[in-house]
Design a protein around this motif. Sequence first.
Motif, PDB file in Angstrom:
ATOM      1  N   MET A   1      28.140  44.739  35.842  1.00 37.90           N
ATOM      2  CA  MET A   1      28.785  44.500  36.556  1.00 37.90           C
ATOM      3  C   MET A   1      29.553  43.501  37.062  1.00 37.90           C
ATOM      4  N   ARG A   2      29.346  42.664  36.403  1.00 35.48           N
ATOM      5  CA  ARG A   2      28.973  41.376  36.048  1.00 35.48           C
ATOM      6  C   ARG A   2      30.284  40.842  34.856  1.00 35.48           C
ATOM      7  N   ALA A   3      29.966  41.879  33.884  1.00 34.60           N
ATOM      8  CA  ALA A   3      31.608  42.575  32.549  1.00 34.60           C
ATOM      9  C   ALA A   3      32.626  42.942  34.007  1.00 34.60           C
ATOM     10  N   ARG A   4      32.359  43.639  34.339  1.00 33.52           N
ATOM     11  CA  ARG A   4      33.684  44.164  35.229  1.00 33.52           C
ATOM     12  C   ARG A   4      34.063  43.168  35.771  1.00 33.52           C
ATOM     13  N   LEU A   5      33.625  42.504  36.800  1.00 31.73           N
ATOM     14  CA  LEU A   5      34.229  42.220  37.528  1.00 31.73           C
ATOM     15  C   LEU A   5      35.009  40.739  37.310  1.00 31.73           C
ATOM     16  N   LYS A   6      34.277  40.311  36.028  1.00 32.83           N
ATOM     17  CA  LYS A   6      35.156  39.136  35.248  1.00 32.83           C
ATOM     18  C   LYS A   6      36.669  40.174  35.007  1.00 32.83           C
ATOM     19  N   ASP A   7      36.472  41.139  33.946  1.00 31.57           N
ATOM     20  CA  ASP A   7      37.178  41.397  33.254  1.00 31.57           C
ATOM     21  C   ASP A   7      38.672  41.437  34.238  1.00 31.57           C
ATOM     22  N   ILE A   8      38.237  41.854  35.970  1.00 33.76           N
ATOM     23  CA  ILE A   8      39.244  42.209  36.664  1.00 33.76           C
ATOM     24  C   ILE A   8      39.689  40.486  37.478  1.00 33.76           C
ATOM     25  N   LYS A   9      39.049  39.544  37.496  1.00 36.36           N
ATOM     26  CA  LYS A   9      39.576  38.788  37.090  1.00 36.36           C
ATOM     27  C   LYS A   9      40.515  38.030  36.967  1.00 36.36           C
ATOM     28  N   GLU A  10      39.901  38.116  35.348  1.00 37.37           N
ATOM     29  CA  GLU A  10      41.435  37.673  34.464  1.00 37.37           C
ATOM     30  C   GLU A  10      42.631  38.909  34.928  1.00 37.37           C
ATOM     31  N   GLY A  11      41.939  40.130  35.079  1.00 31.88           N
ATOM     32  CA  GLY A  11      43.326  41.147  35.180  1.00 31.88           C
ATOM     33  C   GLY A  11      44.149  40.697  36.607  1.00 31.88           C
ATOM     34  N   LEU A  12      43.091  40.442  37.857  1.00 25.89           N
ATOM     35  CA  LEU A  12      44.559  39.591  38.581  1.00 25.89           C
ATOM     36  C   LEU A  12      44.763  38.273  38.325  1.00 25.89           C
ATOM     37  N   ARG A  13      44.738  37.562  37.532  1.00 31.89           N
ATOM     38  CA  ARG A  13      45.214  36.739  36.811  1.00 31.89           C
ATOM     39  C   ARG A  13      46.696  36.318  35.938  1.00 31.89           C
ATOM     40  N   ARG A  14      46.702  37.634  35.269  1.00 31.22           N
ATOM     41  CA  ARG A  14      47.733  38.092  34.720  1.00 31.22           C
ATOM     42  C   ARG A  14      48.452  38.493  35.694  1.00 31.22           C
ATOM     43  N   ARG A  15      48.238  39.401  37.249  1.00 32.93           N
ATOM     44  CA  ARG A  15      49.395  40.174  37.693  1.00 32.93           C
ATOM     45  C   ARG A  15      49.370  38.872  38.762  1.00 32.93           C
ATOM     46  N   ARG A  16      48.939  37.858  39.068  1.00 32.69           N
ATOM     47  CA  ARG A  16      49.262  37.150  40.419  1.00 32.69           C
ATOM     48  C   ARG A  16      50.855  36.704  40.916  1.00 32.69           C
ATOM     49  N   HIS A  17      52.159  37.376  40.124  1.00 31.70           N
ATOM     50  CA  HIS A  17      53.033  37.218  40.022  1.00 31.70           C
ATOM     51  C   HIS A  17      53.563  38.801  40.810  1.00 31.70           C
ATOM     52  N   GLN A  18      52.745  39.537  40.525  1.00 32.77           N
ATOM     53  CA  GLN A  18      53.402  40.826  41.465  1.00 32.77           C
ATOM     54  C   GLN A  18      52.875  40.833  42.435  1.00 32.77           C
ATOM     55  N   SER A  19      53.516  42.005  43.635  1.00 30.52           N
ATOM     56  CA  SER A  19      53.661  42.370  44.643  1.00 30.52           C
ATOM     57  C   SER A  19      52.013  42.851  44.892  1.00 30.52           C
ATOM     58  N   ILE A  20      51.951  42.786  46.807  1.00 34.14           N
ATOM     59  CA  ILE A  20      50.478  42.907  46.830  1.00 34.14           C
ATOM     60  C   ILE A  20      50.752  44.801  46.940  1.00 34.14           C
ATOM     61  N   PRO A  21      51.410  45.707  46.520  1.00 35.11           N
ATOM     62  CA  PRO A  21      51.541  47.159  46.667  1.00 35.11           C
ATOM     63  C   PRO A  21      51.126  47.256  45.223  1.00 35.11           C
ATOM     64  N   GLU A  22      51.543  46.515  44.583  1.00 35.17           N
ATOM     65  CA  GLU A  22      51.245  46.685  42.553  1.00 35.17           C
ATOM     66  C   GLU A  22      50.119  46.238  42.563  1.00 35.17           C
ATOM     67  N   GLN A  23      49.911  44.865  43.037  1.00 31.73           N
ATOM     68  CA  GLN A  23      47.883  44.288  42.810  1.00 31.73           C
ATOM     69  C   GLN A  23      46.703  45.747  42.735  1.00 31.73           C
ATOM     70  N   GLY A  24      47.237  45.857  44.629  1.00 33.98           N
ATOM     71  CA  GLY A  24      46.730  47.040  44.720  1.00 33.98           C
ATOM     72  C   GLY A  24      46.634  48.478  44.636  1.00 33.98           C
ATOM     73  N   HIS A  25      47.554  49.132  43.964  1.00 34.08           N
ATOM     74  CA  HIS A  25      47.690  49.613  43.136  1.00 34.08           C
ATOM     75  C   HIS A  25      47.114  50.120  41.500  1.00 34.08           C
ATOM     76  N   TRP A  26      47.446  49.020  41.507  1.00 32.24           N
ATOM     77  CA  TRP A  26      46.342  49.039  39.684  1.00 32.24           C
ATOM     78  C   TRP A  26      44.263  48.958  40.305  1.00 32.24           C
ATOM     79  N   LEU A  27      44.972  47.665  41.182  1.00 34.70           N
ATOM     80  CA  LEU A  27      42.765  47.464  41.845  1.00 34.70           C
ATOM     81  C   LEU A  27      41.848  48.731  42.298  1.00 34.70           C
ATOM     82  N   ARG A  28      43.289  50.669  43.275  1.00 34.01           N
ATOM     83  CA  ARG A  28      42.397  50.991  43.320  1.00 34.01           C
ATOM     84  C   ARG A  28      42.747  52.417  41.990  1.00 34.01           C
TER      85      ARG A  28
END
Length: 510
Positions: A389-416
């Motif tokens: 679980m920690r390793a997966r959360l670390k990957d998600i944190k890095e993915g959010l950092r790369r997508r910080r410039h995206q809109s909330i719907p774009e980030q939300g679609h990826w997180l879903r």
Amino acid sequence: MMHGPEKSDPAIVAVKPANKAGQLAAEWVERRAGAEGKAVPHRTRRAQDRESVSQGLDRIRQAARQRKTERFTALYHHLIPPMLRTAFFALKRDAAPGVDGLTWRAYEADLDRRIEGLHERVRRGAYRAQPSRRRYIPKPDGRQRPLAVAALEDKIVQRATVAVLETIYETEFLGFSYGFRPGRGRHDALDALVVGISSTKVNYILDADIRSFFDEVCQSTLVRFLQHRIGDQRILRLVQKWLRAGVLEDQQVVISDKGTGQGSVASPLLANVYLHYVFDLWAARWRRREATGDMIIVRYADDIVVGFEHEADARRFWDDMRARLETFSLSLHPDKTRLIEFGRLAAARRAQRGLGKPETFTFLGFTFICGRSRQGRFLLKRKTRRDRMRARLKDIKEGLRRRRHQSIPEQGHWLRQVLEGYYGYHAVPTNLPALSAFRTHVLHLWRRSLERRSQRAGMTWERIVRIAKDWLPRPRILHPWPNQRFAVKHPRWEPDARIGPVRICAGGAQ
């Protein structure tokens, strides 16, 4: 043989056989207007390829099932263009290229010509395997797992050859072997383990892991094992070409007499063949002749879990297993192999001795826990491994950092998509609290990521909760209880569900 007209004639471009005519009869017809560019003929040919390949494999499977001791001396002729095309379309489209640099899309652009050329080289023995490209992927414990990325044409030939060999060995492999087999997956192995512990008198668990298995397999011994059923020397030479092709690392090709090249298409089947003769047959015989009580076995690749009724059986099996593996150049991982008291009586017995709760063990991403149901009965609980679980959360944190410039719907679609994929594997009964905790952690990571987009701290917890209602699905159990799915796949009346007087977790016919 009748020859067609010159290619320079633009009006006559296709040959159509006459009805009920022999091969010499042909009728010249014109191309129909508008036929160019349609995808239907390609799909039709792929369906025909799959049908012809399936018919050929069915004949091999039937012969392997009926003649258990015979060696197959004529398999090479099954590696025909339809088989190679079917193998090509079975490969991953976005897989990393090998040393040849060829991608799936690039090869598809000129598929017919390339497949015909590859088949011609395979047919006359001119095919040469290329070295695999070394690639490393991170493991949950922080170490690096070495993978061997084969060239695209090597993947095609390996996939086709594996399809032929699987039809033979699927009639040989035992029921408690689950790793990398058609029709069997991780959850099938998990179901078998839960049912085995819950329905038999399991009081001790031997959690065994073979150290660096894919790198330590003796290649000469592997070929000798293959010769028990494969008598076609051309197939054996193909396997030896892949084993001896080596690995390209730091601009140097390293060739070894050990290992199967973890990550290659043929590696899983070759590993199963090796362990079938090294461990599976030996363990099944040990269970029949040596076990004095109930004993269950579940193996997924090199991860092995064995349950025992008596501690003496467990310790004798551990010692014998260590000696057996050393005979074939393998060894148990000292830190990942251990014997624990586990099962329906473990908690009461440990309490009598003044000890704490029963120890836990991990298997295929889950931690197994001795628990109790609401009615007070023994309940085997599964919980997502904390490090996974920690390793997966670390990957998600890095993915959010790369997508910080995206809109909330774009980030939300990826997180879903991320959460749905995570739930798809981990949403098993008794694991709902861990899934809820995972979603909460993702929510915290998303809020922090959105706050860092601006110096104004306007992303309150109430607001991120409202946003999450639209994008982050709440966890729910997606998998049935193990005994329900196991009963459907392996009914009680299935032949060979028992071996001798010892009850087992068969996982299918033995």
